[in-house]
Design an enzyme around this catalytic site. Structure first.
Site, short mmCIF file in Angstrom:
data_model
loop_
_atom_site.label_atom_id
_atom_site.label_comp_id
_atom_site.label_asym_id
_atom_site.label_seq_id
_atom_site.Cartn_x
_atom_site.Cartn_y
_atom_site.Cartn_z
N GLU A 76 0.60 -1.08 -0.34
CA GLU A 76 -0.02 -0.10 -0.07
C GLU A 76 0.67 1.88 0.14
OE1 GLU A 76 -2.91 -0.21 2.85
OE2 GLU A 76 -3.87 -1.73 2.51
N GLU B 147 -5.35 -7.98 -0.91
CA GLU B 147 -6.66 -8.49 0.28
C GLU B 147 -7.93 -7.54 0.04
OE1 GLU B 147 -4.72 -5.24 3.28
OE2 GLU B 147 -2.80 -5.39 2.17
#
Length: 505
Positions: free
Chosen positions: A172, A291
């Site tokens: 991320e 995810e």
């Protein structure tokens, strides 16, 4: 309510990569400590791993697991988790404001993954570290012997290399919350150079570059374009993340987020095609949706806790109590991944144990399956093979998340040997039974092998499995479908998830 679907054996969407049914586990909350690892637990093996949890994991037939993070990885020193346990440092984990004892590191986790028959996908720290540490980590894990890092591994009792083939290049990195957050071009350059270094070890290594943390990010989807323009030729996958919630208790809008996810995948597929064309590249880049899950029941309260608590060790965090509605949402997301399996080759439910997880485990106590365990299990066991196109004709609705949404959510998979077809069908209606007619064309000798159903009414939507009542939400035998030479006819209960397996000649 009536719905009709048509499936033809020859109308294939894609060959499904088994890794579509992978998982993720992070050093976060009680995912590792008192989740998979709890020395002294009545079921713990000599290495300290809980066998009751391991049995539930094995029954999912997970192909790959992503480790060790997540936000955790962006300040992680993998070297802290090797060597004698008594010599390992205790560190402060800045991501989740807790203490990390490092009693589980790469060698312990690799042993657990081997016991679970799961292949590892490892993430390197590109937040506070870089190419050198990534290179050393790969050498420690993958090189045979005769070098500093490989011989260090051998001195730790691991003679054979792990041969890890999948490596995530940070986590991320588009997120301002991420330690070491970067701008897209800056990250893309680092990812490019790191990927080249990692792949220099050979052995068919594949790399995953960070895409958007979610499709609501202000930099989405230009982040993907800029990153891929820097590293396209040297990476294999770009990651997507997305979490789902229903704080407004609008079930139909909640289910429409499945269609929203399809648009997310489609958009990034377009970005990939654009960059490939712009660069005149020969290679393909696919999507690793590494995810995804439901996360909202305790999110607000947990956020207040972890931002203020005083560095606890393995605290309770994000331990969602999943209900029937969540199970239908998870089943629908898996259906969407099947329908998009030409683009999505890897997907990891986040996470596996205790933290937003299909498996829960009490410290010193029982382990049990949450409601979302079952659609994930059915997809993993029976969703491998060829994804078939399903044409649906039936009632639709509009919602904030998406318009023109089918009440019937359905995906179909032909087994690798061609002897069975599995249909995953969801009736999104809150209170109406669905009269279902599925035409199966190009198949012979159709016979019903199994029909499992979860749900029936919206009144059941908001209860959850617990250690005291672990079977409150569980699949039962379906009884209202009939199979003939030309397909399936019958009823799907309102608000239900259905797994239908048929044998064919």
């Amino acid at each position: 309510m009536k719905a009709r679907a048509t499936i033809h054996r020859d109308f294939a969407l894609a060959q499904i990569d088994d890794r579509l049914y992978s998982a993720f586990i992070e050093h976060m909350g009680r995912a590792i400590y008192s989740g998979i690892y709890e020395p002294g637990h009545p079921t713990a093996n000599p290495q300290g791993f809980r066998q009751d949890v391991l049995e539930l994991v094995r029954n999912l037939n997970i192909p790959v697991i992503r480790y060790p993070g997540g936000n955790f990885v962006s300040a992680y020193k993998w070297e802290d988790g090797i060597g004698p346990k008594e010599d390992r440092p205790v560190r402060l984990d800045l991501a989740w404001r807790s203490k990390e004892t490092n009693q589980v590191g790469i060698n312990e986790f690799a042993q657990w993954a081997k016991d679970a028959d799961i292949e590892m996908m490892l993430a390197v720290n590109l937040g506070t570290r870089g190419i050198e540490e990534a290179r050393n980590f790969v050498e420690y894990c993958n090189h045979t012997s005769g070098t500093y890092w490989s011989d260090l591994r051998r001195s730790h009792g691991v003679d054979e290399p792990y041969g890890v083939k999948m490596w995530c290049l940070g986590n991320e990195m588009d997120g301002p919350w991420q330690i070491g957050h970067m701008e897209a071009k800056e990250y893309g350059r680092l990812a490019d150079e790191t990927s080249k270094a990692v792949k220099a070890f050979g052995g068919g290594i594949e790399t995953v570059v960070c895409g958007s943390s979610n499709d609501g990010m202000p930099t989405y989807p230009d982040w993907e374009r800029q990153v891929l323009e820097e590293c396209y030729e040297n990476v294999d996958y770009i990651s997507l993340h997305k979490y789902f919630g229903n704080s407004s208790h609008d079930s139909l809008n909640y289910f429409a987020k499945i269609d929203e996810t399809g648009r997310y995948i489609q958009a990034i597929g377009g970005v990939i095609d654009f960059v490939k064309a712009k660069k005149r590249a020969k290679n393909d880049v696919f999507i690793c949706f590494d995810e995804w899950n439901v996360w909202y029941h305790k999110r607000e309260q947990d956020a207040k806790n972890w931002r203020s608590w005083d560095w606890p060790e393995a605290p309770e965090l994000l331990e969602e109590d999943y209900n029937l509605e969540d199970a239908l949402l998870v089943g629908g997301l898996l259906n969407e991944f099947i329908r998009r399996s030409d683009r999505v080759k890897i997907a990891c439910i986040a996470q596996l144990v205790n933290v937003i997880a299909p498996i829960r485990a009490e410290k010193g106590g029982a382990a049990w399956a949450t409601s979302i365990y079952y659609p994930y299990q059915f997809a993993s066991l029976y969703g491998r093979g060829t994804a078939l196109n399903v044409a649906v004709n039936g009632p639709r609705y509009d919602a904030d998340a998406a318009h023109d949404v089918n009440y019937l959510d359905v995906a179909a998979v032909l087994s690798p040997d061609g002897t069975s077809i599995t249909i995953f069908a969801i009736n999104r209606s809150l209170d109406e039974t669905m009269e279902l007619d599925i035409a199966l064309q190009g198949f012979e000798g159709l016979k019903l092998v199994e029909h499992k159903v979860m749900g029936g009414t919206s009144a059941e939507a908001r209860v959850a499995n617990t250690s005291a009542a672990p079977d409150r939400i569980k699949p039962r035998k379906g009884e209202k479908l009939a199979v003939g030479d030309d397909g399936i006819k019958g009823e799907l209960p309102a608000f239900s998830y259905n797994m239908i397996r048929l044998s064919v000649r």
